[in-house]
Each structure stands twice: as structure tokens, then as C-alpha cells.
Design an enzyme around this catalytic site. Structure first.
Site, PDB file in Angstrom:
ATOM      1  N   SER A 128       0.838  -1.086   0.086  1.00 16.28           N
ATOM      2  CA  SER A 128      -0.186   0.087  -0.165  1.00 16.28           C
ATOM      3  C   SER A 128       0.792   1.265  -0.089  1.00 16.28           C
ATOM      4  O   SER A 128       2.043   1.153   0.319  1.00 16.28           O
ATOM      5  CB  SER A 128      -0.717   0.025   1.257  1.00 16.28           C
ATOM      6  OG  SER A 128      -1.214   1.100   1.401  1.00 16.28           O
ATOM      7  N   TYR A 176      -1.871  -1.092  10.659  1.00 17.75           N
ATOM      8  CA  TYR A 176      -1.765  -1.280   8.973  1.00 17.75           C
ATOM      9  C   TYR A 176      -0.515  -0.716   8.350  1.00 17.75           C
ATOM     10  O   TYR A 176       0.238  -1.449   7.695  1.00 17.75           O
ATOM     11  CB  TYR A 176      -2.888  -0.723   8.695  1.00 17.75           C
ATOM     12  CG  TYR A 176      -3.242  -0.794   7.291  1.00 17.75           C
ATOM     13  CD1 TYR A 176      -4.106  -2.001   6.536  1.00 17.75           C
ATOM     14  CD2 TYR A 176      -2.995   0.286   6.164  1.00 17.75           C
ATOM     15  CE1 TYR A 176      -4.354  -2.055   5.315  1.00 17.75           C
ATOM     16  CE2 TYR A 176      -3.120  -0.211   4.585  1.00 17.75           C
ATOM     17  CZ  TYR A 176      -3.810  -1.211   4.366  1.00 17.75           C
ATOM     18  OH  TYR A 176      -4.193  -1.200   2.909  1.00 17.75           O
TER      19      TYR A 176
HETATM   20  P1  NAD Z   1     -11.370  -6.186   0.749  1.00 13.43           P
HETATM   21  O1  NAD Z   1     -11.785  -6.257   2.165  1.00 13.43           O
HETATM   22  O2  NAD Z   1     -12.352  -5.902  -0.251  1.00 13.43           O
HETATM   23  O3  NAD Z   1     -10.817  -7.721   0.416  1.00 13.43           O
HETATM   24  C1  NAD Z   1     -10.041  -8.502   1.354  1.00 13.43           C
HETATM   25  C2  NAD Z   1     -10.076  -9.864   0.945  1.00 13.43           C
HETATM   26  O4  NAD Z   1      -9.302 -10.429   2.027  1.00 13.43           O
HETATM   27  C3  NAD Z   1     -11.316 -10.627   0.946  1.00 13.43           C
HETATM   28  O5  NAD Z   1     -11.424 -11.521   0.249  1.00 13.43           O
HETATM   29  C4  NAD Z   1     -11.519 -11.309   2.320  1.00 13.43           C
HETATM   30  O6  NAD Z   1     -12.358 -12.398   2.391  1.00 13.43           O
HETATM   31  C5  NAD Z   1     -10.014 -11.718   2.590  1.00 13.43           C
HETATM   32  N1  NAD Z   1      -9.495 -11.832   4.024  1.00 13.43           N
HETATM   33  C6  NAD Z   1      -9.448 -11.075   5.083  1.00 13.43           C
HETATM   34  N2  NAD Z   1      -9.174 -11.570   6.051  1.00 13.43           N
HETATM   35  C7  NAD Z   1      -8.700 -12.968   5.789  1.00 13.43           C
HETATM   36  C8  NAD Z   1      -8.095 -13.782   6.184  1.00 13.43           C
HETATM   37  N3  NAD Z   1      -7.869 -13.843   7.727  1.00 13.43           N
HETATM   38  N4  NAD Z   1      -7.700 -14.928   5.929  1.00 13.43           N
HETATM   39  C9  NAD Z   1      -8.010 -15.148   4.211  1.00 13.43           C
HETATM   40  N5  NAD Z   1      -8.626 -13.942   3.698  1.00 13.43           N
HETATM   41  C10 NAD Z   1      -8.825 -12.921   4.440  1.00 13.43           C
HETATM   42  O7  NAD Z   1      -9.905  -5.405   0.555  1.00 13.43           O
HETATM   43  P2  NAD Z   1      -9.174  -4.683  -0.486  1.00 13.43           P
HETATM   44  O8  NAD Z   1      -9.331  -3.401  -0.298  1.00 13.43           O
HETATM   45  O9  NAD Z   1      -9.546  -5.420  -1.709  1.00 13.43           O
HETATM   46  O10 NAD Z   1      -7.811  -5.073   0.107  1.00 13.43           O
HETATM   47  C11 NAD Z   1      -6.825  -6.075  -0.621  1.00 13.43           C
HETATM   48  C12 NAD Z   1      -5.348  -5.725  -0.219  1.00 13.43           C
HETATM   49  O11 NAD Z   1      -5.231  -4.482  -0.924  1.00 13.43           O
HETATM   50  C13 NAD Z   1      -5.206  -5.819   1.407  1.00 13.43           C
HETATM   51  O12 NAD Z   1      -3.884  -6.083   1.522  1.00 13.43           O
HETATM   52  C14 NAD Z   1      -5.431  -4.075   1.547  1.00 13.43           C
HETATM   53  O13 NAD Z   1      -4.402  -3.741   2.513  1.00 13.43           O
HETATM   54  C15 NAD Z   1      -4.829  -3.684   0.120  1.00 13.43           C
HETATM   55  N6  NAD Z   1      -4.951  -2.201  -0.158  1.00 13.43           N
HETATM   56  C16 NAD Z   1      -6.179  -1.936  -0.506  1.00 13.43           C
HETATM   57  C17 NAD Z   1      -6.246  -0.485  -0.688  1.00 13.43           C
HETATM   58  C18 NAD Z   1      -7.664   0.074  -0.884  1.00 13.43           C
HETATM   59  O14 NAD Z   1      -7.925   1.427  -1.058  1.00 13.43           O
HETATM   60  N7  NAD Z   1      -8.834  -0.553  -1.026  1.00 13.43           N
HETATM   61  C19 NAD Z   1      -5.272   0.289  -0.864  1.00 13.43           C
HETATM   62  C20 NAD Z   1      -4.010  -0.415  -0.640  1.00 13.43           C
HETATM   63  C21 NAD Z   1      -3.911  -1.423  -0.427  1.00 13.43           C
END
Ligand code: NAD
Length: 258
Positions: free
Chosen positions: A141, A154
Site C-alpha cells: 500500500s 496497518y
Molecule cells: P477487501 O476487504 O475488499 O478484500 C479483502 C479480502 O481478504 C477478502 O477476500 C477477504 O475475505 C480476505 N480476507 C480477509 N481476512 C482474511 C483472512 N484472515 N484469511 C483469508 N482471507 C482473508 O479489501 P481490499 O481493499 O480488496 O484489500 C486487498 C488488499 O489490498 C489488502 O492487503 C489491502 O491492505 C490492500 N490495499 C487496499 C487499498 C484500498 O484502497 N482498498 C489500498 C492499498 C492497499
């Protein structure tokens, strides 16, 4: 349709939603077999990924538990002949000041967002080395490079992911295995919608809440999209990307240029 990844198997953690699902769809479209992971009913997601014709499986491992990660990698070996492309994507968020941060949320965020990357990597790497090719892509991120108030666990975890990525990038530098991190800014997924909803709960209009969230950090005032992240992952899997090693690649609408 070109399928440069046909014959390869990709494991994407946390791919039942958001960014992970977007990346899984891009990899499947490029011909890869897919092992999905994540919570919730996976049947609709499996069907969506299957439309591209590759083999698709789902393993329900909770990646906060190293034993379940090991079980998922054993399943990958048994059913798919191992993992060629590992995308460490699963992640959660919790927003609170350090002195109020619930200790069990700290431990869980470190386990899911950081330690799971170590475990899945150490268990996938021997198979990649044996096959002479592999790609490890860690969804970090912008918060792996800068801080924001309220996000101690985080930000600590994502900085850790970038450090781990550098070490694995160096330890694999003379092989055909690469390890890189990608660093998205705001992407409109359930993880971020929750932060918008928290603003709406204070009485802010929904459109305004979304605009304010972007305006505080992301100069483009537009969200990064999961398909854009999928395309970046495909580049890192390509021959052209083979000398990108140990990098932390921003894709953030200008967030980190400030
Ligand atoms: P999201 O909540 O839409 O999806 C998260 C996914 O992880 C889901 O499929 C959930 O079931 C799974 N998950 C959660 N806990 C889990 C566990 N203990 N075991 C297995 N699976 C698990 O989130 P997202 O926004 O798509 O985030 C995905 C990644 O991207 C994360 O690492 C997040 O930190 C990173 N990220 C997101 C953003 C953003 O703006 N959304 C920005 C930068 C980085």
C-alpha cells in the site's frame, strides 16, 4: 485473446472480494489456473473466474493461521502441481489512535497483513526454485511508505511487507523468481467503503464523503481500480518485468508524489 500465462498456476490470497478478485480475473484472462482464497460464499466468484477456461479452485484458509496457510500450499501442490505466481493480497484495516488501539486487532493485522506474506512465501519458494520460474507479488500500500493517523498496525504491517519484499527480491536475484510489492492508493473496495461509511455516519453527504476521502490524499481525485492493479501484476509476470526485483511500485493517483 493472448494467454501468456497458460500452464501457470496463480494463488491469490483474499480473492473473494475487491483487489484480489480483480487481480485473479486478470490472471485468469491471461490463461493462468487460479487458486482463490478468502472468506464468504466463493461459488459466484469461482464461476466468474472459470469463464476464462482455466482450472479454478478455492481454499478457505484463514491466513492469520500459519497451519492453514501450510494446508493451502499442500492443496496447491496436490491439485495444481504447485504455485508459479503467488499474490499475497489478503488484508484488513482497523482505525484507532495508538493509545486506544485494541491489542487483539494489532495482533490480527500483523498476522494477516504481514506474517501471512512470510509464511506463504517461505512455503512457495522451494517449488518455484525447483521449476526455475516464479513470481511473488505482495499487495502492500502507499501505507508501506508513508503513515496516516489512526492506522498504526496497518502502516507498520505494510512497511514490514516492503522490507520483506526487498529481502526476498535479493535472495532470489540470480534466479528466474522475482519478488515485488505494489502500492495502491485508494481503491473503492469494501475495505475503503467502510471508511467512507464512517464519514457518512457523522452526517456528511455520501458524494461529499467520497470526495473528501480522495481530496485529502489522492491528487487525481479518482480511485485506482482493481483491473488497473491486475494489469500491473501481468506486467510483473511478463518477460519485460523480469528485472523488476525487490521494488515497491506505486499506483496511487499521485499520493506519494506529494
Ligand atoms: P477487501 O476487504 O475488499 O478484500 C479483502 C479480502 O481478504 C477478502 O477476500 C477477504 O475475505 C480476505 N480476507 C480477509 N481476512 C482474511 C483472512 N484472515 N484469511 C483469508 N482471507 C482473508 O479489501 P481490499 O481493499 O480488496 O484489500 C486487498 C488488499 O489490498 C489488502 O492487503 C489491502 O491492505 C490492500 N490495499 C487496499 C487499498 C484500498 O484502497 N482498498 C489500498 C492499498 C492497499
Amino acid at each position: 485473446m493472448t494467454t501468456p500465462l497458460s500452464g501457470k498456476t496463480a494463488l491469490v490470497t483474499g480473492s473473494t472480494s475487491g483487489i484480489g478478485l480483480g487481480i485473479a480475473l486478470s490472471l485468469a484472462k491471461a490463461g493462468a489456473n487460479l487458486i482463490l482464497n478468502g472468506f464468504g460464499d466463493a461459488s459466484a466468484v469461482i464461476a466468474e473466474v472459470q469463464q476464462f477456461g482455466g482450472k479454478v479452485g478455492h481454499h478457505p484458509a484463514d491466513v492469520s493461521d500459519p497451519a492453514q496457510i501450510a494446508d493451502m500450499l499442500a492443496y496447491a501442490e496436490r491439485e495444481f502441481g504447485g504455485v508459479d505466481i503467488l499474490v499475497n493480497n489478503a488484508g484488513i484495516q482497523h482505525v484507532a489512535a495508538v493509545e486506544d488501539f485494541p491489542v487483539e486487532r494489532w495482533d490480527l493485522i500483523i498476522a494477516i497483513n504481514l506474517s501471512s506474506v512470510f509464511h506463504a512465501t517461505r512455503l512457495s519458494l522451494p517449488g518455484m526454485r525447483a521449476k526455475g520460474w516464479g513470481r511473488i507479488i505482495n499487495v502492500a500500500s502507499v501505507h508501506g511508505q508513508v503513515g496516516s493517523v489512526g492506522k498504526a498496525a496497518y502502516v507498520a504491517a505494510k512497511h514490514g511487507v516492503i522490507g520483506l519484499t526487498k529481502v526476498v527480491g535479493l535472495e532470489t536475484a540470480t534466479s528466474n523468481v522475482t519478488c515485488n510489492a505494489i502500492c495502491p492508493g485508494w481503491v473503492l473496495t469494501p475495505l475503503v467503503q467502510k471508511q467512507i461509511d464512517d464519514r457518512i455516519a457523522t452526517g456528511v453527504d455520501p458524494q461529499q464523503a467520497q470526495h473528501d476521502l480522495l481530496a485529502e490524499k489522492q491528487p487525481s481525485l479518482e480511485f485506482v481500480t482493481p483491473p488497473q492493479l491486475g494489469e500491473l501484476v501481468l506486467f510483473l509476470c511478463s518477460e519485460a518485468g523480469s528485472q523488476v526485483r525487490g521494488a515497491a511500485w506505486n499506483i496511487d493517483g499521485g499520493w506519494l508524489a506529494q
